[in-house]
Design an enzyme around this catalytic site. Structure first.
Site, PDB file in Angstrom:
ATOM      1  N   GLY A   1      91.945  90.543  56.520  1.00 17.42           N
ATOM      2  CA  GLY A   1      92.067  89.738  55.315  1.00 17.42           C
ATOM      3  C   GLY A   1      92.572  90.570  54.150  1.00 17.42           C
TER       4      GLY A   1
ATOM      5  CG  HIS B   1      88.118  94.590  51.154  1.00 21.01           C
ATOM      6  ND1 HIS B   1      87.578  95.547  51.968  1.00 21.01           N
ATOM      7  CD2 HIS B   1      87.806  94.962  49.881  1.00 21.01           C
ATOM      8  CE1 HIS B   1      86.950  96.450  51.238  1.00 21.01           C
ATOM      9  NE2 HIS B   1      87.083  96.128  49.962  1.00 21.01           N
ATOM     10  CB  CYS B   2      91.854  94.194  56.098  1.00 16.09           C
ATOM     11  SG  CYS B   2      90.319  93.406  56.596  1.00 16.09           S
ATOM     12  CB  ILE B   3      96.366  94.215  53.543  1.00 12.73           C
ATOM     13  CG1 ILE B   3      96.200  93.175  52.446  1.00 12.73           C
ATOM     14  CG2 ILE B   3      96.267  93.554  54.911  1.00 12.73           C
ATOM     15  CD1 ILE B   3      97.333  92.126  52.428  1.00 12.73           C
TER      16      ILE B   3
END
Length: 331
Positions: A315, A317-319
């Protein structure tokens, strides 16, 4: 006690780092549109520095123009939270923890020869002191409150494909040394979809985050037909009893063509004066954004459709990976 401290995400940032999804990793405009939308949303609050594979610089410019600053480097994928450094601060300024990255536990589909070098490149560009670590870990596998507490999951740091033979005591010692934490809170696991083929095996940043000391935002799946419905009680049992728990109910949509989804509003980025949050064209989107606005008072919340990002395994936050500002203006 470590001289280093990982600040809370709510503390001031110098910028946010991202990586561009190059051809071969995320083909098609849908993913690029999602990455670009996140970058443009973050850029409303703070500078965005984008690592781009040299072969994709012209393409990234077409999507983002002058809205971001470009840093060319070979890439395997685009999950900056995991391949980038974890920034910390200390008496001498900015530090950057260079975890060992092995493709989320040596996943059969993953390649990471290029990505394993990105943390040091980003640290050098940021002018940070590099803090080497033998722990196989990713930024999505930790969440701190900035006051000495870190959230982790047993299935990530203790994953035998990541850290064979490591005990909780050894992991905790390394987190204290690198992040300056005192208390490590172990959640037993992450969301169900995260254990499928393209998952991380339980990253905490999709299931729980701390909006402040002693306050946790917790992913809740209200639908008993979804396998994560039973996870709620398990996670609550692991959260310290004195903490305040704010429920973030999952979207109403519970399935896609591959089965039960892991769509989560927990996976948001806190920026300077803002929050960039996942939406899913779902009836619960508006309520989730209201919960986040209340959890981070004084910040403007922007929702970005994250379905194309989640389809690839993560999502917003992950990128993204925040670079904290140095107290006193040092950089």
């Amino acid at each position: 006690m470590s001289d280093w401290r990982m600040p809370a995400e709510t503390e001031p940032h110098t910028c946010t780092w991202m990586a561009w999804p190059s051809s071969g990793y995320a083909d098609g405009d849908e993913a690029r549109q999602a990455w670009a939308s996140v970058a443009l949303a973050v850029a409303e609050f703070e500078p965005v520095r984008l690592v781009v594979d040299p072969s994709a610089i012209r393409e990234a410019h077409r999507w983002l123009g002058s809205a971001v600053e470009y840093f060319p480097a070979p890439l395997d994928d685009a999950w900056m939270r995991d391949i980038g450094p974890t920034f910390v601060v200390g008496p001498d300024g900015l530090g950057a923890v260079d975890w060992v990255f092995n493709g989320w536990g040596g996943q059969s589909w993953a390649t990471w020869e290029k990505d394993a070098r990105i943390a040091r490149r980003v640290a050098e560009w940021a002018g940070a002191t590099i803090i080497a670590s033998d722990l196989v870990n990713e930024g999505g596998g930790i969440h701190v409150d900035g006051y000495g507490t870190v959230l982790v999951t047993e299935t990530v740091q203790l994953d035998p494909s990541r850290n064979p033979g490591w005990t909780k005591d050894r992991v905790e010692g390394e987190l204290r040394r690198t992040l300056g934490v005192r208390e490590v809170v172990w959640l037993p696991r992450g969301l169900t979809r995260d254990y499928e083929e393209f998952g991380t095996r339980g990253h905490v940043d999709i299931v729980a985050t701390m909006s402040g000391p002693g306050t946790v935002l917790l992913h809740v799946q209200p639908d008993p037909k979804h396998p994560d419905h039973a996870l709620d009680a398990v996670l609550r049992e692991a959260i310290p009893g004195q903490w305040d728990v704010i429920d973030l109910p999952a979207p109403e949509g519970i399935e896609d063509e591959r089965g039960p989804v892991d769509h989560s509003y927990v996976n948001h980025l806190v920026c300077n004066a803002g929050v960039v949050a996942c939406t899913f064209d779902d009836p619960r989107d508006a309520a989730a954004l209201d919960i986040l606005a209340a959890a981070y008072p004084g910040r403007r919340v922007i929702g970005v459709d994250a379905r194309a990002i989640f389809a690839l395994g993560g999502g917003i936050h992950c990128i993204t990976q925040q670079e904290p500002a140095i107290p006193g203006g040092l950089s």
